[in-house]
Design a protein around this motif. Structure first.
Motif, PDB file in Angstrom:
ATOM      1  N   SER A 176      47.853  44.956  37.729  1.00  0.00           N
ATOM      2  CA  SER A 176      48.755  44.057  38.462  1.00  0.00           C
ATOM      3  C   SER A 176      47.964  43.079  39.330  1.00  0.00           C
ATOM      4  N   ILE A 177      46.866  43.537  39.913  1.00  0.00           N
ATOM      5  CA  ILE A 177      46.006  42.630  40.680  1.00  0.00           C
ATOM      6  C   ILE A 177      45.434  41.551  39.768  1.00  0.00           C
ATOM      7  N   TYR A 178      44.954  41.959  38.603  1.00  0.00           N
ATOM      8  CA  TYR A 178      44.357  41.010  37.675  1.00  0.00           C
ATOM      9  C   TYR A 178      45.377  39.981  37.176  1.00  0.00           C
ATOM     10  N   ILE A 179      46.563  40.441  36.808  1.00  0.00           N
ATOM     11  CA  ILE A 179      47.586  39.515  36.306  1.00  0.00           C
ATOM     12  C   ILE A 179      48.035  38.557  37.398  1.00  0.00           C
ATOM     13  N   GLY A 180      48.297  39.079  38.598  1.00  0.00           N
ATOM     14  CA  GLY A 180      48.703  38.213  39.709  1.00  0.00           C
ATOM     15  C   GLY A 180      47.640  37.207  40.076  1.00  0.00           C
ATOM     16  N   ILE A 225      47.327  34.482  37.101  1.00  0.00           N
ATOM     17  CA  ILE A 225      48.441  33.543  36.944  1.00  0.00           C
ATOM     18  C   ILE A 225      48.675  32.718  38.207  1.00  0.00           C
ATOM     19  N   TYR A 226      48.660  33.371  39.380  1.00  0.00           N
ATOM     20  CA  TYR A 226      49.081  32.685  40.604  1.00  0.00           C
ATOM     21  C   TYR A 226      47.999  32.525  41.665  1.00  0.00           C
ATOM     22  N   GLY A 227      46.889  33.221  41.572  1.00  0.00           N
ATOM     23  CA  GLY A 227      45.830  33.082  42.559  1.00  0.00           C
ATOM     24  C   GLY A 227      45.509  34.390  43.268  1.00  0.00           C
ATOM     25  N   ASN A 228      44.482  34.305  44.132  1.00  0.00           N
ATOM     26  CA  ASN A 228      43.969  35.503  44.786  1.00  0.00           C
ATOM     27  C   ASN A 228      44.980  36.180  45.704  1.00  0.00           C
ATOM     28  N   LEU A 229      45.718  35.383  46.473  1.00  0.00           N
ATOM     29  CA  LEU A 229      46.659  35.959  47.425  1.00  0.00           C
ATOM     30  C   LEU A 229      47.782  36.717  46.722  1.00  0.00           C
ATOM     31  N   VAL A 230      48.313  36.149  45.664  1.00  0.00           N
ATOM     32  CA  VAL A 230      49.371  36.827  44.912  1.00  0.00           C
ATOM     33  C   VAL A 230      48.814  38.079  44.235  1.00  0.00           C
ATOM     34  N   GLY A 231      47.588  38.012  43.750  1.00  0.00           N
ATOM     35  CA  GLY A 231      46.962  39.190  43.169  1.00  0.00           C
ATOM     36  C   GLY A 231      46.834  40.316  44.173  1.00  0.00           C
ATOM     37  N   LEU A 232      46.428  39.974  45.393  1.00  0.00           N
ATOM     38  CA  LEU A 232      46.317  40.974  46.460  1.00  0.00           C
ATOM     39  C   LEU A 232      47.671  41.590  46.787  1.00  0.00           C
ATOM     40  N   PHE A 233      48.681  40.732  46.972  1.00  0.00           N
ATOM     41  CA  PHE A 233      50.003  41.243  47.314  1.00  0.00           C
ATOM     42  C   PHE A 233      50.644  42.041  46.162  1.00  0.00           C
ATOM     43  N   SER A 234      50.379  41.639  44.935  1.00  0.00           N
ATOM     44  CA  SER A 234      50.931  42.407  43.817  1.00  0.00           C
ATOM     45  C   SER A 234      50.270  43.783  43.725  1.00  0.00           C
TER      46      SER A 234
END
Length: 125
Positions: free
Chosen positions: A103-107, A110-119
């Motif tokens: 989920s971190i990798y996909i976020g 697709i959307y950037g580092n911050l979204v990856g962290l939050f996902s």
């Protein structure tokens, strides 16, 4: 202090996981995997539905309605580590970690580092 907190929470997780595995879906999957290891049959001696008349007929019978991927993965885990609750728990932990990392990798992709962290945080909670 963080290491002490981590070890304490890990110990509690193992205790609750072993208690949980005795009556959960994990117990059903582990029983199927145990039967795969011991006699090569995709069946369960676990009572799946205890409140119906059909439950007597389902006891120690093939369980074709259970998806086969996870019992076969547990079968591999049992063959590597032995038929124990810890083999089931470690397999579940491995899939949990892989799900969080995916989920971190996909976020992130697709959307950037911050979204990856939050996902990753959202999936891990």
């Amino acid at each position: 202090t963080f290491l002490l907190f981590f070890l304490q929470s890990y110990r509690l997780y193992i205790v609750f996981a072993i208690v949980y595995i005795s009556f959960s879906d994990g117990a059903k999957y582990a029983d199927i995997a145990r039967n795969l290891v011991t006699n090569g049959e995709y069946k369960s001696s676990f009572l799946f539905s205890s409140f119906t008349e059909k439950s007597e007929k389902l006891f120690d019978a093939p369980v074709y309605w259970i998806p086969p991927v996870y019992p076969y993965i547990l079968n591999i885990s049992f063959r590597l580590f032995g038929i124990t609750d810890y083999a089931v728990t470690w397999t579940t932990i491995l899939f949990y970690i892989l799900t969080v990392l995916l989920s971190i990798y996909i976020g992130k992709t697709i959307y950037g580092n911050l979204v990856g962290l939050f996902s990753g945080i959202a999936v891990s909670v």
